[in-house]
Design a protein around this motif. Structure first.
Motif, PDB file in Angstrom:
ATOM      1  N   ASP A 174       0.877  -1.279   0.034  1.00  0.00           N
ATOM      2  CA  ASP A 174       0.054  -0.010   0.003  1.00  0.00           C
ATOM      3  C   ASP A 174       0.786   1.209   0.111  1.00  0.00           C
ATOM      4  O   ASP A 174       0.631   2.395  -0.648  1.00  0.00           O
ATOM      5  N   ILE A 175       2.031   1.186   0.643  1.00  0.00           N
ATOM      6  CA  ILE A 175       2.791   2.527   0.864  1.00  0.00           C
ATOM      7  C   ILE A 175       3.544   2.720  -0.696  1.00  0.00           C
ATOM      8  O   ILE A 175       3.584   3.774  -1.128  1.00  0.00           O
ATOM      9  N   ASP A 176       3.964   1.527  -1.142  1.00  0.00           N
ATOM     10  CA  ASP A 176       4.598   1.558  -2.463  1.00  0.00           C
ATOM     11  C   ASP A 176       3.594   2.016  -3.529  1.00  0.00           C
ATOM     12  O   ASP A 176       3.891   3.227  -4.453  1.00  0.00           O
ATOM     13  N   PHE A 177       2.249   1.897  -3.301  1.00  0.00           N
ATOM     14  CA  PHE A 177       1.263   2.457  -4.324  1.00  0.00           C
ATOM     15  C   PHE A 177       1.237   3.848  -4.232  1.00  0.00           C
ATOM     16  O   PHE A 177       1.173   4.553  -5.302  1.00  0.00           O
ATOM     17  N   LEU A 178       1.149   4.236  -2.747  1.00  0.00           N
ATOM     18  CA  LEU A 178       1.091   5.947  -2.802  1.00  0.00           C
ATOM     19  C   LEU A 178       2.233   6.479  -3.257  1.00  0.00           C
ATOM     20  O   LEU A 178       2.148   7.638  -3.916  1.00  0.00           O
ATOM     21  N   ILE A 179       3.399   5.903  -3.147  1.00  0.00           N
ATOM     22  CA  ILE A 179       4.744   6.509  -3.542  1.00  0.00           C
ATOM     23  C   ILE A 179       4.689   6.709  -5.028  1.00  0.00           C
ATOM     24  O   ILE A 179       5.209   7.650  -5.685  1.00  0.00           O
ATOM     25  N   SER A 180       4.001   5.677  -5.743  1.00  0.00           N
ATOM     26  CA  SER A 180       3.921   5.615  -7.106  1.00  0.00           C
ATOM     27  C   SER A 180       3.045   6.808  -7.661  1.00  0.00           C
ATOM     28  O   SER A 180       3.076   7.195  -8.803  1.00  0.00           O
ATOM     29  N   LYS A 181       2.211   7.375  -6.819  1.00  0.00           N
ATOM     30  CA  LYS A 181       1.328   8.365  -7.207  1.00  0.00           C
ATOM     31  C   LYS A 181       1.789   9.475  -6.835  1.00  0.00           C
ATOM     32  O   LYS A 181       1.255  10.760  -6.636  1.00  0.00           O
ATOM     33  N   LYS A 182       3.091   9.768  -6.274  1.00  0.00           N
ATOM     34  CA  LYS A 182       3.719  10.933  -5.587  1.00  0.00           C
ATOM     35  C   LYS A 182       3.708  12.309  -6.655  1.00  0.00           C
ATOM     36  O   LYS A 182       3.310  13.288  -5.886  1.00  0.00           O
ATOM     37  N   GLU A 183       3.845  12.067  -7.814  1.00  0.00           N
ATOM     38  CA  GLU A 183       3.833  13.392  -8.694  1.00  0.00           C
ATOM     39  C   GLU A 183       2.249  13.769  -8.722  1.00  0.00           C
ATOM     40  O   GLU A 183       2.117  15.054  -8.825  1.00  0.00           O
ATOM     41  N   LYS A 184       1.273  13.021  -9.032  1.00  0.00           N
ATOM     42  CA  LYS A 184       0.010  13.482  -9.072  1.00  0.00           C
ATOM     43  C   LYS A 184      -0.397  13.991  -7.693  1.00  0.00           C
ATOM     44  O   LYS A 184      -1.171  15.041  -7.593  1.00  0.00           O
ATOM     45  N   ILE A 185       0.139  13.448  -6.448  1.00  0.00           N
ATOM     46  CA  ILE A 185      -0.418  13.919  -5.184  1.00  0.00           C
ATOM     47  C   ILE A 185       0.285  15.530  -5.040  1.00  0.00           C
ATOM     48  O   ILE A 185      -0.379  16.466  -4.441  1.00  0.00           O
ATOM     49  N   ILE A 186       1.459  15.667  -5.375  1.00  0.00           N
ATOM     50  CA  ILE A 186       2.267  17.151  -5.384  1.00  0.00           C
ATOM     51  C   ILE A 186       1.506  18.046  -6.308  1.00  0.00           C
ATOM     52  O   ILE A 186       1.281  18.900  -5.821  1.00  0.00           O
ATOM     53  N   ALA A 187       1.074  17.385  -7.551  1.00  0.00           N
ATOM     54  CA  ALA A 187       0.517  18.294  -8.570  1.00  0.00           C
ATOM     55  C   ALA A 187      -0.969  18.905  -7.776  1.00  0.00           C
ATOM     56  O   ALA A 187      -1.429  19.999  -7.867  1.00  0.00           O
ATOM     57  N   PHE A 188      -1.655  17.858  -7.345  1.00  0.00           N
ATOM     58  CA  PHE A 188      -2.950  17.968  -6.592  1.00  0.00           C
ATOM     59  C   PHE A 188      -2.802  19.249  -5.479  1.00  0.00           C
ATOM     60  O   PHE A 188      -3.752  20.093  -5.287  1.00  0.00           O
ATOM     61  N   GLU A 189      -1.879  18.943  -4.768  1.00  0.00           N
ATOM     62  CA  GLU A 189      -1.367  19.946  -3.504  1.00  0.00           C
ATOM     63  C   GLU A 189      -1.042  21.317  -3.913  1.00  0.00           C
ATOM     64  O   GLU A 189      -1.762  22.224  -3.385  1.00  0.00           O
ATOM     65  N   ILE A 190      -0.367  21.362  -5.037  1.00  0.00           N
ATOM     66  CA  ILE A 190      -0.133  22.876  -5.469  1.00  0.00           C
ATOM     67  C   ILE A 190      -1.460  23.333  -6.265  1.00  0.00           C
ATOM     68  O   ILE A 190      -1.617  24.513  -5.911  1.00  0.00           O
ATOM     69  N   ALA A 191      -2.179  22.618  -6.802  1.00  0.00           N
ATOM     70  CA  ALA A 191      -3.351  23.017  -7.530  1.00  0.00           C
ATOM     71  C   ALA A 191      -4.170  23.561  -6.228  1.00  0.00           C
ATOM     72  O   ALA A 191      -4.940  24.782  -6.522  1.00  0.00           O
TER      73      ALA A 191
END
Length: 194
Positions: A174-191
């Motif tokens: 589950d942690i690896d899955f979240l890490i794989s989405k890191k760029e999308k999470i960062i982009a969401f946070e910035i938005a």
């Protein structure tokens, strides 16, 4: 975790029903919190006699049977919710457990630790156990992308949660899955902060 896409192995038949997590890994061996080393005590009270000599009648000690697939009786993994049961089976070398029913918590723990529980009908299980017992050299193949189990008695479709399937194929917990989405999470946070 290792990626699981297609896997072929011989199998070990264990037709016992209602195998609980204490039979898989007895409570007295739960002192460690690291996943490593639990395999040496998997099915400890069945693999060894009370004097610690090897129980030659138990299937894991029978040299005719080898492989990374355990074909077990109905209601596998019942009892307590200990994740150590999945750790022990995986550490022993099993990649797949086939049964006609799995306890829900065990099933979740297995999938979270890269161990694939494959549920089949009771009739299919009985035929498969008989086939393996008569011919220990037969191989079983699991094609996870296609969700197919291939055996000498026929191919069947495997039910699996789509998220867990994706995790196994990619070797993610589950942690690896979240890490794989890191760029999308960062982009969401910035938005969110613009």
């Amino acid at each position: 975790m290792e990626k699981f896409v297609t896997f072929t192995s011989t199998a070990i038949p264990l037709p016992t029903e209602n195998i609980d997590t204490d039979q898989i890994i007895p409570a007295r061996f739960l002192k460690a919190t690291d996943k490593q080393g639990f395999g040496e005590n998997v099915f400890r009270d069945w693999r060894f006699n009370k004097d610690n000599s090897i129980n030659k009648k138990f299937v894991l000690n029978d040299t005719r049977f080898r492989g990374s697939i355990l074909v077990a009786g109905n209601n596998f993994g019942c009892g307590s919710s200990r994740e150590h049961a999945a750790w022990a089976l995986s550490d022993y070398g099993f990649k797949v457990i086939i049964s006609s029913f799995f306890a829900d918590i065990f099933k979740g723990n297995a999938l979270n630790n890269g161990l694939l529980p494959v549920q089949v009908s009771e009739d299919y299980l009985k035929k498969l156990l008989a086939e393996i017992t008569q011919n220990p050299s037969i191989e079983l193949t699991i094609d996870l992308k296609q969700q197919i189990l291939k055996t000498p008695i026929g191919e069947i479709f495997i039910e699996i949660d789509s998220y867990k399937k994706m995790c196994l194929i990619n070797g993610y917990d589950d942690i690896d899955f979240l890490i794989s989405k890191k760029e999308k999470i960062i982009a969401f946070e910035i938005a969110q902060h613009q």
